[in-house]
Motif scaffolding. Structure first.
Motif, PDB file in Angstrom:
ATOM      1  N   THR A 134       0.859  -1.232  -0.080  1.00 42.02           N
ATOM      2  CA  THR A 134       0.036   0.083   0.096  1.00 42.02           C
ATOM      3  C   THR A 134       1.017   1.354  -0.097  1.00 42.02           C
ATOM      4  OG1 THR A 134      -1.856  -1.264   1.215  1.00 42.02           O
ATOM      5  CG2 THR A 134      -1.733   1.265   1.164  1.00 42.02           C
ATOM      6  N   SER A 135       0.514   2.357  -0.818  1.00 44.82           N
ATOM      7  CA  SER A 135       1.196   3.475  -1.005  1.00 44.82           C
ATOM      8  C   SER A 135       0.311   4.542  -0.626  1.00 44.82           C
ATOM      9  CB  SER A 135       1.917   3.509  -2.102  1.00 44.82           C
ATOM     10  OG  SER A 135       3.238   3.179  -2.260  1.00 44.82           O
ATOM     11  N   TRP A 136       0.639   5.701   0.148  1.00 46.70           N
ATOM     12  CA  TRP A 136      -0.220   6.808   0.224  1.00 46.70           C
ATOM     13  C   TRP A 136       0.446   8.017  -0.540  1.00 46.70           C
ATOM     14  CZ3 TRP A 136      -4.442   6.673   3.071  1.00 46.70           C
ATOM     15  CH2 TRP A 136      -4.600   5.489   3.650  1.00 46.70           C
ATOM     16  N   GLY A 137      -0.511   9.136  -1.074  1.00 43.87           N
ATOM     17  CA  GLY A 137       0.185  10.013  -1.585  1.00 43.87           C
ATOM     18  C   GLY A 137       0.193  11.199  -0.575  1.00 43.87           C
ATOM     19  N   GLN A 138       0.650  12.309  -0.852  1.00 37.96           N
ATOM     20  CA  GLN A 138       0.774  13.353   0.105  1.00 37.96           C
ATOM     21  C   GLN A 138      -0.799  13.993   0.085  1.00 37.96           C
ATOM     22  OE1 GLN A 138       1.414  13.698  -3.065  1.00 37.96           O
ATOM     23  NE2 GLN A 138       0.981  15.936  -3.850  1.00 37.96           N
ATOM     24  N   GLY A 139      -1.014  14.465   1.276  1.00 41.39           N
ATOM     25  CA  GLY A 139      -2.281  14.964   1.762  1.00 41.39           C
ATOM     26  C   GLY A 139      -2.578  16.199   0.828  1.00 41.39           C
ATOM     27  N   THR A 140      -3.588  16.584   0.390  1.00 39.08           N
ATOM     28  CA  THR A 140      -4.171  17.714  -0.329  1.00 39.08           C
ATOM     29  C   THR A 140      -5.156  18.399   0.379  1.00 39.08           C
ATOM     30  OG1 THR A 140      -5.589  16.417  -2.044  1.00 39.08           O
ATOM     31  CG2 THR A 140      -3.487  17.055  -2.656  1.00 39.08           C
TER      32      THR A 140
END
Length: 118
Positions: free
Chosen positions: A106-112
């Protein structure tokens, strides 16, 4: 796999925004991709997800207003958010569950940040 998130910003209640999330890096297949969000002072919650078989699911409070879609050729997902309200104000995080040669990850992007003003 790295996720790049785009979109977000400030919008008035009733307005619309579109988030996008692009996965890149290596050889992988996406099992599921979507978004969580974390409203101010609250826990992170799942908003929408799209699975490889085409199934989608949404948080009850966004059903009928948010639509998740995917461009599989570009490994990109989109979250169209319509009729936004102040309760949608949150930091939105895209995630991807994917399979590589060594297993599932699982990967996460930076929050927006999405801010909806009344």
């Amino acid at each position: 796999v790295q996720l790049q998130a785009f979109g977000g910003g400030l919008v008035e209640a009733g307005g619309s925004l579109r988030l996008s999330c692009k996965a890149s890096g290596g050889t992988f297949s996406i099992l599921a991709i979507g978004w969580f969000r974390q409203p101010p002072g609250k826990q992170r919650e799942q908003v929408a997800a799209s699975r490889s078989g085409g199934d989608t699911n949404y948080k009850d409070s966004v059903k009928g207003r948010f639509t998740i879609s995917r461009d599989n050729d570009e490994n990109t997902a989109y979250l169209q958010m319509n009729n936004l309200n102040v309760e949608d104000t949150a930091v939105y995080y895209c995630f991807a569950r994917y399979r590589e040669y060594d297993g599932d990850h699982t990967s996460w992007g930076q929050g927006t940040l999405v801010t909806v003003s009344s």
